[in-house]
Design an enzyme around this catalytic site. Structure first.
Site, short mmCIF file in Angstrom:
data_model
loop_
_atom_site.label_atom_id
_atom_site.label_comp_id
_atom_site.label_asym_id
_atom_site.label_seq_id
_atom_site.Cartn_x
_atom_site.Cartn_y
_atom_site.Cartn_z
N CYS A 44 0.86 -1.18 0.00
CA CYS A 44 0.00 0.00 0.00
C CYS A 44 0.89 1.23 0.00
CB CYS A 44 -0.92 0.00 1.22
SG CYS A 44 -2.00 1.45 1.31
N ASN A 86 0.17 4.58 -0.07
CA ASN A 86 -0.18 5.59 0.92
C ASN A 86 0.07 5.07 2.33
OD1 ASN A 86 -1.08 7.63 -0.88
ND2 ASN A 86 -3.05 6.60 -1.11
N ASN A 126 1.40 -5.23 -6.29
CA ASN A 126 0.02 -5.72 -6.22
C ASN A 126 -0.64 -5.45 -7.58
OD1 ASN A 126 -0.15 -2.94 -6.01
ND2 ASN A 126 -1.58 -2.91 -4.33
N ASN A 180 -7.02 -3.87 -8.20
CA ASN A 180 -7.42 -2.47 -8.10
C ASN A 180 -7.72 -1.98 -9.51
OD1 ASN A 180 -6.71 -2.79 -5.44
ND2 ASN A 180 -4.93 -1.46 -5.52
N CYS A 205 -5.10 6.06 -3.73
CA CYS A 205 -4.39 4.79 -3.70
C CYS A 205 -2.98 5.04 -4.21
CB CYS A 205 -5.11 3.75 -4.57
SG CYS A 205 -4.22 2.18 -4.74
#
Length: 309
Positions: free
Chosen positions: A80, A82, A152, A184, A211
């Site tokens: 991730c 962020n 990812n 995503n 994101c």
């Protein structure tokens, strides 16, 4: 159970300090914590645990701290962008690490993070890889996109209309088949040279205000469209999201992501609440108008944020 709350451009997280890997952090508990009406509310959970205490998820990674990231539905995620900035700020503010540079272990590998003089954080996101062409269904629109890995999976779709006009309530990947199980999905519109706007539906969290890995995927897709990929460049792309803006220097070797990271609160989860039976807190038991209202609220916030940019 102690916690802190933080965000990066509106992508918000509950941070759980667990240095010695003592917490029984089940998917159900994560989903309860992230529930915006019955819990603290967040797009995901960042568990702070020493790498040496984790095991195979962080095996061989040369970093003291491991970011155990969970999506809002309780599912495990690789990375991730962020979140890792928020994670770094938390470590520094708590005296658990010294800056301005530090390394953080994730399921996508070790990431180097630097605190900038202006208070923002820059992350070396590792390699970005274009996997091939793909398609997504978003409402009544069929969108062409690029399958991109940033540690990812993403499907980044460039569109001509304002991204707020695309229905991202429940998009789905049509191809490639490898992403159909979950990815995503970003919609991106090029605004001007090296500047795009983006909205995203995150696997396991839904429609979010930002994101970080998605911003990298958006910049890569825009660079491909502009004929600048895989050319190396030190000039960043500006990626505008409903929660603010991020700077991305995309690269097939090491993409850089720069943006804000804030810690906004800290507290303790009530023991009585933690002791509630899981069946009382199961969001599936509350399916109905409330769920639609919550998603509508988040969609309205996202659209309003883009209009304000």
């Amino acid at each position: 159970m102690r916690f802190a709350k933080g965000h990066g451009t509106g992508n918000d997280f509950v941070i759980l300090p667990d240095p010695d890997n003592d917490l029984d952090l089940t998917a159900a508990l994560v989903a309860r914590i992230c529930d915006r009406h019955f819990g603290v509310g967040a797009d995901g959970v960042l568990r702070v645990v020493r790498t040496a205490a984790v095991g195979e998820d962080a095996a061989g990674q040369q970093a003291e701290w491991f970011m155990d990231y969970r999506n809002a539905d309780g599912s495990v995620a690789e990375m991730c962008g962020n979140g890792v900035r928020v994670f770094a700020r938390y470590l520094i503010e708590q005296g658990m690490a010294t800056g301005p540079g530090l390394t953080i272990a994730t399921r996508a590998g070790t990431r180097a993070v630097s605190a900038e003089p202006d208070g923002q954080f820059t992350v070396d996101m590792g390699s970005a890889t274009v996997l091939g062409e793909g398609e997504a269904q978003a409402g009544d629109q069929r969108l062409a996109g690029l399958a991109i890995s940033v540690g990812n999976p993403h499907l980044a779709c460039i569109v001509a209309q304002p991204v707020a006009a695309v229905d991202l309530d429940s998009p789905r990947v049509l191809r490639p088949a490898a992403l159909a199980a979950g990815a995503n999905i970003e919609v991106i519109r090029v605004l001007r040279e090296r500047e795009v706007e983006m909205r995203v539906h995150e696997r396991g969290s839904g429609l979010t205000l930002s994101c970080g890995t998605g911003a990298v995927a958006a910049a890569v897709a825009a660079a491909v469209s502009a004929g600048e990929w895989p050319l190396e460049s030190a000039t960043p792309w500006t990626v505008r999201v409903p929660g603010g803006k991020l700077a991305v220097t995309p690269s097939p070797r090491a993409s850089l992501l720069t943006g804000p990271a804030e810690i906004v609160a800290s507290g303790e989860l009530a023991e009585r609440w933690l002791a509630e039976p899981a069946d009382r807190a199961d969001p599936a038991d509350r399916a109905g108008p409330g769920d639609a209202a919550e998603l509508g609220d988040r969609t309205d916030r996202a659209s309003a944020g883009l209009r304000a940019i």
